[in-house]
Motif scaffolding. Structure first.
Motif, PDB file in Angstrom:
ATOM      1  N   LYS A   8       0.829  -1.205   0.000  1.00 58.97           N
ATOM      2  CA  LYS A   8       0.000   0.000   0.000  1.00 58.97           C
ATOM      3  C   LYS A   8       0.864   1.257   0.000  1.00 58.97           C
ATOM      4  O   LYS A   8       0.614   2.201  -0.760  1.00 58.97           O
ATOM      5  N   VAL A   9       1.907   1.272   0.822  1.00 58.76           N
ATOM      6  CA  VAL A   9       2.789   2.436   0.903  1.00 58.76           C
ATOM      7  C   VAL A   9       3.554   2.619  -0.398  1.00 58.76           C
ATOM      8  O   VAL A   9       3.710   3.747  -0.882  1.00 58.76           O
ATOM      9  N   LYS A  10       4.018   1.527  -0.992  1.00 61.80           N
ATOM     10  CA  LYS A  10       4.732   1.635  -2.270  1.00 61.80           C
ATOM     11  C   LYS A  10       3.826   2.205  -3.348  1.00 61.80           C
ATOM     12  O   LYS A  10       4.253   3.020  -4.165  1.00 61.80           O
ATOM     13  N   LYS A  11       2.553   1.792  -3.346  1.00 61.39           N
ATOM     14  CA  LYS A  11       1.603   2.296  -4.326  1.00 61.39           C
ATOM     15  C   LYS A  11       1.337   3.787  -4.107  1.00 61.39           C
ATOM     16  O   LYS A  11       1.313   4.563  -5.064  1.00 61.39           O
ATOM     17  N   LEU A  12       1.188   4.193  -2.853  1.00 61.29           N
ATOM     18  CA  LEU A  12       0.968   5.604  -2.555  1.00 61.29           C
ATOM     19  C   LEU A  12       2.177   6.455  -2.937  1.00 61.29           C
ATOM     20  O   LEU A  12       2.029   7.560  -3.451  1.00 61.29           O
ATOM     21  N   LEU A  13       3.378   5.937  -2.682  1.00 60.55           N
ATOM     22  CA  LEU A  13       4.582   6.674  -3.068  1.00 60.55           C
ATOM     23  C   LEU A  13       4.707   6.799  -4.586  1.00 60.55           C
ATOM     24  O   LEU A  13       5.129   7.836  -5.099  1.00 60.55           O
ATOM     25  N   LEU A  14       4.316   5.760  -5.301  1.00 57.43           N
ATOM     26  CA  LEU A  14       4.341   5.824  -6.760  1.00 57.43           C
ATOM     27  C   LEU A  14       3.361   6.877  -7.261  1.00 57.43           C
ATOM     28  O   LEU A  14       3.693   7.666  -8.147  1.00 57.43           O
ATOM     29  N   TYR A  15       2.160   6.912  -6.675  1.00 62.17           N
ATOM     30  CA  TYR A  15       1.193   7.949  -7.045  1.00 62.17           C
ATOM     31  C   TYR A  15       1.751   9.339  -6.742  1.00 62.17           C
ATOM     32  O   TYR A  15       1.568  10.272  -7.523  1.00 62.17           O
ATOM     33  N   GLY A  16       2.423   9.474  -5.613  1.00 63.61           N
ATOM     34  CA  GLY A  16       3.016  10.759  -5.257  1.00 63.61           C
ATOM     35  C   GLY A  16       4.076  11.201  -6.247  1.00 63.61           C
ATOM     36  O   GLY A  16       4.145  12.384  -6.600  1.00 63.61           O
ATOM     37  N   MET A  17       4.894  10.261  -6.712  1.00 62.90           N
ATOM     38  CA  MET A  17       5.920  10.614  -7.694  1.00 62.90           C
ATOM     39  C   MET A  17       5.302  10.987  -9.036  1.00 62.90           C
ATOM     40  O   MET A  17       5.778  11.906  -9.714  1.00 62.90           O
ATOM     41  N   ILE A  18       4.242  10.305  -9.423  1.00 62.33           N
ATOM     42  CA  ILE A  18       3.547  10.656 -10.667  1.00 62.33           C
ATOM     43  C   ILE A  18       2.970  12.059 -10.551  1.00 62.33           C
ATOM     44  O   ILE A  18       3.070  12.869 -11.482  1.00 62.33           O
ATOM     45  N   GLY A  19       2.373  12.371  -9.403  1.00 60.77           N
ATOM     46  CA  GLY A  19       1.839  13.714  -9.188  1.00 60.77           C
ATOM     47  C   GLY A  19       2.922  14.773  -9.206  1.00 60.77           C
ATOM     48  O   GLY A  19       2.723  15.879  -9.739  1.00 60.77           O
ATOM     49  N   ALA A  20       4.087  14.451  -8.650  1.00 58.92           N
ATOM     50  CA  ALA A  20       5.193  15.406  -8.661  1.00 58.92           C
ATOM     51  C   ALA A  20       5.675  15.669 -10.081  1.00 58.92           C
ATOM     52  O   ALA A  20       5.994  16.814 -10.446  1.00 58.92           O
ATOM     53  N   VAL A  21       5.715  14.643 -10.903  1.00 58.75           N
ATOM     54  CA  VAL A  21       6.126  14.817 -12.298  1.00 58.75           C
ATOM     55  C   VAL A  21       5.094  15.665 -13.055  1.00 58.75           C
ATOM     56  O   VAL A  21       5.463  16.550 -13.838  1.00 58.75           O
ATOM     57  N   LEU A  22       3.812  15.422 -12.807  1.00 56.70           N
ATOM     58  CA  LEU A  22       2.778  16.241 -13.455  1.00 56.70           C
ATOM     59  C   LEU A  22       2.890  17.705 -13.042  1.00 56.70           C
ATOM     60  O   LEU A  22       2.770  18.610 -13.882  1.00 56.70           O
ATOM     61  N   THR A  23       3.139  17.951 -11.764  1.00 62.28           N
ATOM     62  CA  THR A  23       3.304  19.317 -11.294  1.00 62.28           C
ATOM     63  C   THR A  23       4.539  19.966 -11.905  1.00 62.28           C
ATOM     64  O   THR A  23       4.514  21.142 -12.293  1.00 62.28           O
ATOM     65  N   MET A  24       5.611  19.202 -12.029  1.00 55.31           N
ATOM     66  CA  MET A  24       6.834  19.724 -12.634  1.00 55.31           C
ATOM     67  C   MET A  24       6.621  20.070 -14.104  1.00 55.31           C
ATOM     68  O   MET A  24       7.111  21.093 -14.586  1.00 55.31           O
ATOM     69  N   ILE A  25       5.861  19.247 -14.822  1.00 57.75           N
ATOM     70  CA  ILE A  25       5.559  19.547 -16.223  1.00 57.75           C
ATOM     71  C   ILE A  25       4.779  20.853 -16.321  1.00 57.75           C
ATOM     72  O   ILE A  25       5.067  21.703 -17.175  1.00 57.75           O
ATOM     73  N   GLY A  26       3.806  21.038 -15.433  1.00 55.11           N
ATOM     74  CA  GLY A  26       3.052  22.285 -15.421  1.00 55.11           C
ATOM     75  C   GLY A  26       3.933  23.489 -15.131  1.00 55.11           C
ATOM     76  O   GLY A  26       3.777  24.547 -15.755  1.00 55.11           O
ATOM     77  N   ASP A  27       4.873  23.352 -14.196  1.00 57.63           N
ATOM     78  CA  ASP A  27       5.785  24.456 -13.889  1.00 57.63           C
ATOM     79  C   ASP A  27       6.687  24.766 -15.069  1.00 57.63           C
ATOM     80  O   ASP A  27       6.956  25.939 -15.372  1.00 57.63           O
ATOM     81  N   PHE A  28       7.171  23.742 -15.747  1.00 56.27           N
ATOM     82  CA  PHE A  28       8.026  23.976 -16.905  1.00 56.27           C
ATOM     83  C   PHE A  28       7.258  24.647 -18.044  1.00 56.27           C
ATOM     84  O   PHE A  28       7.798  25.487 -18.754  1.00 56.27           O
ATOM     85  N   LEU A  29       6.002  24.267 -18.216  1.00 52.72           N
ATOM     86  CA  LEU A  29       5.201  24.921 -19.249  1.00 52.72           C
ATOM     87  C   LEU A  29       4.984  26.394 -18.942  1.00 52.72           C
ATOM     88  O   LEU A  29       4.964  27.240 -19.836  1.00 52.72           O
ATOM     89  N   LEU A  30       4.826  26.702 -17.673  1.00 47.89           N
ATOM     90  CA  LEU A  30       4.537  28.076 -17.292  1.00 47.89           C
ATOM     91  C   LEU A  30       5.786  28.944 -17.262  1.00 47.89           C
ATOM     92  O   LEU A  30       5.753  30.093 -17.695  1.00 47.89           O
ATOM     93  N   LEU A  31       6.886  28.415 -16.783  1.00 42.88           N
ATOM     94  CA  LEU A  31       8.071  29.241 -16.567  1.00 42.88           C
ATOM     95  C   LEU A  31       9.224  28.949 -17.516  1.00 42.88           C
ATOM     96  O   LEU A  31      10.267  29.573 -17.404  1.00 42.88           O
ATOM     97  N   GLY A  32       9.055  28.029 -18.424  1.00 39.35           N
ATOM     98  CA  GLY A  32      10.143  27.687 -19.333  1.00 39.35           C
ATOM     99  C   GLY A  32      10.168  28.585 -20.560  1.00 39.35           C
ATOM    100  O   GLY A  32       9.822  28.144 -21.651  1.00 39.35           O
TER     101      GLY A  32
END
Length: 106
Positions: A8-32
């Motif tokens: 369960k924890v591994k699955k939650l951490l994987l979801y968290g990393m996917i969310g972090a990558v999505l947020t990073m893509i949004g930041d790069f689109l806005l500030l790149g």
């Protein structure tokens, strides 16, 4: 922890990393953007705002809107890894995860 809890924890951490990558893509689109010739941080933001199209701003917001709540799953996984969940600091951490989602990651 039991094996089921680790899964369960591994699955939650994987979801968290996917969310972090999505947020990073949004930041790069806005500030790149190219900000050569700008003086100071405020000048860079003004120059970036002049060069961005509405589609790019909308996509960046959409990635952030989806990524920030998904990132909270990773923070919640860290709460699940705590040994003593009845501790005051553990409860404060859990409340801060809820606050992170409520205030949009601010």
């Amino acid at each position: 922890m039991k094996r089921k809890d680790y899964f369960k924890v591994k699955k939650l951490l994987l979801y968290g990393m996917i969310g972090a990558v999505l947020t990073m893509i949004g930041d790069f689109l806005l500030l790149g953007v190219d900000s050569t010739g700008a003086v100071g941080a405020l000048g860079q933001y003004i120059l970036a705002a002049e060069n961005l199209g509405y589609t790019r701003i909308g996509l960046a917001g959409s990635f952030g809107f989806a990524g920030i709540p998904i990132t909270a799953f990773g923070f919640y996984a860290l709460y699940e890894l705590m040994q003593d969940k009845t501790n005051v600091l553990a409860r404060v951490y859990k409340a801060s995860v809820y606050g992170y989602v409520a205030f949009g990651g601010a």
